[in-house]
Design a protein around this motif. Sequence first.
Motif, short mmCIF file in Angstrom:
data_model
loop_
_atom_site.label_atom_id
_atom_site.label_comp_id
_atom_site.label_asym_id
_atom_site.label_seq_id
_atom_site.Cartn_x
_atom_site.Cartn_y
_atom_site.Cartn_z
N PRO A 255 0.59 -1.13 -0.08
CA PRO A 255 0.10 -0.04 0.02
C PRO A 255 0.89 1.28 0.18
CG PRO A 255 -0.77 -1.58 1.64
CD PRO A 255 0.43 -2.10 1.06
N GLY A 256 0.32 2.33 -0.72
CA GLY A 256 1.23 3.38 -0.88
C GLY A 256 2.40 3.39 -2.05
N GLY A 257 2.43 2.08 -2.58
CA GLY A 257 3.66 1.83 -3.59
C GLY A 257 3.04 2.25 -4.92
N SER A 258 3.86 1.94 -5.65
CA SER A 258 3.74 2.34 -7.29
C SER A 258 4.09 1.03 -8.15
CB SER A 258 4.85 3.44 -7.81
OG SER A 258 4.40 4.68 -7.09
N LEU A 259 3.27 1.12 -9.39
CA LEU A 259 3.56 0.01 -10.31
C LEU A 259 3.30 0.68 -11.93
CD1 LEU A 259 4.18 -3.03 -10.07
CD2 LEU A 259 1.60 -3.64 -10.30
N ALA B 255 -12.44 -6.17 -9.68
CA ALA B 255 -11.82 -6.84 -8.36
C ALA B 255 -12.88 -8.11 -8.15
CB ALA B 255 -12.21 -5.83 -7.09
N PRO B 256 -12.51 -9.19 -7.35
CA PRO B 256 -13.14 -10.25 -7.02
C PRO B 256 -14.73 -9.66 -6.49
CG PRO B 256 -11.25 -10.55 -6.06
CD PRO B 256 -11.04 -9.11 -6.52
N GLY B 257 -15.57 -10.20 -6.97
CA GLY B 257 -17.00 -10.20 -6.64
C GLY B 257 -17.54 -8.90 -7.14
N LYS B 258 -16.69 -8.22 -8.13
CA LYS B 258 -17.20 -6.92 -8.59
C LYS B 258 -17.17 -6.71 -10.27
CE LYS B 258 -15.85 -4.13 -4.58
NZ LYS B 258 -15.09 -2.90 -4.21
N GLN B 259 -18.07 -5.84 -10.44
CA GLN B 259 -18.15 -5.67 -12.06
C GLN B 259 -16.71 -4.79 -12.54
OE1 GLN B 259 -21.51 -3.58 -13.01
NE2 GLN B 259 -22.74 -5.41 -13.50
N ARG B 260 -16.45 -5.24 -13.91
CA ARG B 260 -15.33 -4.49 -14.35
C ARG B 260 -15.54 -3.04 -14.48
NH1 ARG B 260 -12.57 -7.28 -19.65
NH2 ARG B 260 -12.90 -9.20 -18.15
N GLU B 261 -14.69 -2.13 -14.23
CA GLU B 261 -14.99 -1.01 -14.31
C GLU B 261 -13.68 -0.12 -14.96
OE1 GLU B 261 -14.58 0.84 -10.52
OE2 GLU B 261 -12.56 0.26 -9.96
N LEU B 262 -14.07 0.84 -15.59
CA LEU B 262 -13.19 1.77 -16.13
C LEU B 262 -12.16 2.59 -15.15
CD1 LEU B 262 -12.15 3.13 -19.00
CD2 LEU B 262 -14.01 5.01 -18.55
N LYS C 272 -3.86 1.61 -3.22
CA LYS C 272 -4.51 1.35 -2.10
C LYS C 272 -4.92 -0.20 -1.96
CE LYS C 272 -6.55 5.83 -2.16
NZ LYS C 272 -7.84 6.51 -2.42
N HIS C 273 -5.14 -0.74 -0.81
CA HIS C 273 -5.69 -2.22 -0.83
C HIS C 273 -6.56 -2.53 -1.63
CE1 HIS C 273 -6.04 -6.18 1.18
NE2 HIS C 273 -7.45 -5.71 1.24
N GLU C 274 -7.72 -1.74 -1.79
CA GLU C 274 -8.91 -1.98 -2.17
C GLU C 274 -8.82 -1.85 -3.95
OE1 GLU C 274 -8.67 0.24 -0.06
OE2 GLU C 274 -9.44 2.07 -0.37
N GLU C 275 -7.49 -1.65 -4.54
CA GLU C 275 -7.27 -1.60 -5.95
C GLU C 275 -6.67 -2.76 -6.35
OE1 GLU C 275 -5.34 2.41 -5.82
OE2 GLU C 275 -6.91 3.26 -6.93
N THR C 276 -6.61 -3.81 -5.30
CA THR C 276 -6.38 -5.23 -5.88
C THR C 276 -7.37 -5.70 -6.83
OG1 THR C 276 -5.03 -5.64 -3.77
CG2 THR C 276 -6.00 -7.58 -4.98
N GLN D 295 -2.58 -9.79 -12.98
CA GLN D 295 -3.20 -9.32 -11.71
C GLN D 295 -2.02 -8.35 -10.64
OE1 GLN D 295 -5.76 -11.08 -9.42
NE2 GLN D 295 -5.03 -9.45 -8.16
N VAL D 296 -3.06 -7.60 -10.23
CA VAL D 296 -2.27 -6.40 -9.51
C VAL D 296 -2.86 -6.64 -7.82
CG1 VAL D 296 -2.08 -4.14 -8.71
CG2 VAL D 296 -1.91 -4.77 -11.23
N THR D 297 -1.85 -7.11 -7.05
CA THR D 297 -2.20 -7.15 -5.59
C THR D 297 -1.54 -6.21 -4.66
OG1 THR D 297 -2.35 -9.63 -5.87
CG2 THR D 297 -2.22 -8.87 -3.62
N VAL D 298 -2.22 -5.45 -4.00
CA VAL D 298 -1.90 -4.44 -2.89
C VAL D 298 -2.01 -5.07 -1.63
CG1 VAL D 298 -1.97 -1.97 -2.30
CG2 VAL D 298 -2.67 -2.66 -4.75
N SER D 299 -0.89 -5.31 -1.18
CA SER D 299 -0.87 -5.86 0.29
C SER D 299 0.40 -5.77 0.84
CB SER D 299 -1.10 -7.26 0.34
OG SER D 299 -1.30 -8.03 1.36
#
Length: 117
Positions: free
Chosen positions: A14-18, A40-47, A86-90, A112-116
């Motif tokens: 979290p707080g990092g860059s990619l 994200a898992p369980g969510k719709q694809r978003e722009l 942010k974590h929620e941007e996984t 896959q991008v995992t923010v953790s």
Amino acid sequence: QVQLVEPGGGLVQPGGSLRLPCAASGSSLNAYVMGWFRQAPGKQRELVAVITSGGTTNYAASVKGRFTVSRDNAKNTVALQMNSLKHEETAVYYCNANRPLTTANYWGQGTQVTVSS
């Protein structure tokens, strides 16, 4: 026909860059609007962000000021620079190519991008 490949992705704190690159083959991207989406898992694809062939950009409100989309038409590439993650941007991030006024619409395989921590 356009083939899109996203070789980036990975684990970031979290707080990092990619930076996510997207390379296209099969056709020039000059006539395409390029976009990045995420799901994200369980969510719709978003722009997340889009960039026109002329370089005009637009961002989702949640990423504005932190993410930057860019393209190099000569190299047939697009990239998404993500800062202050942010974590929620996984999510799985997808590159998209859309040619306006046509049915031409192509997707990469996703990365896959995992923010953790």
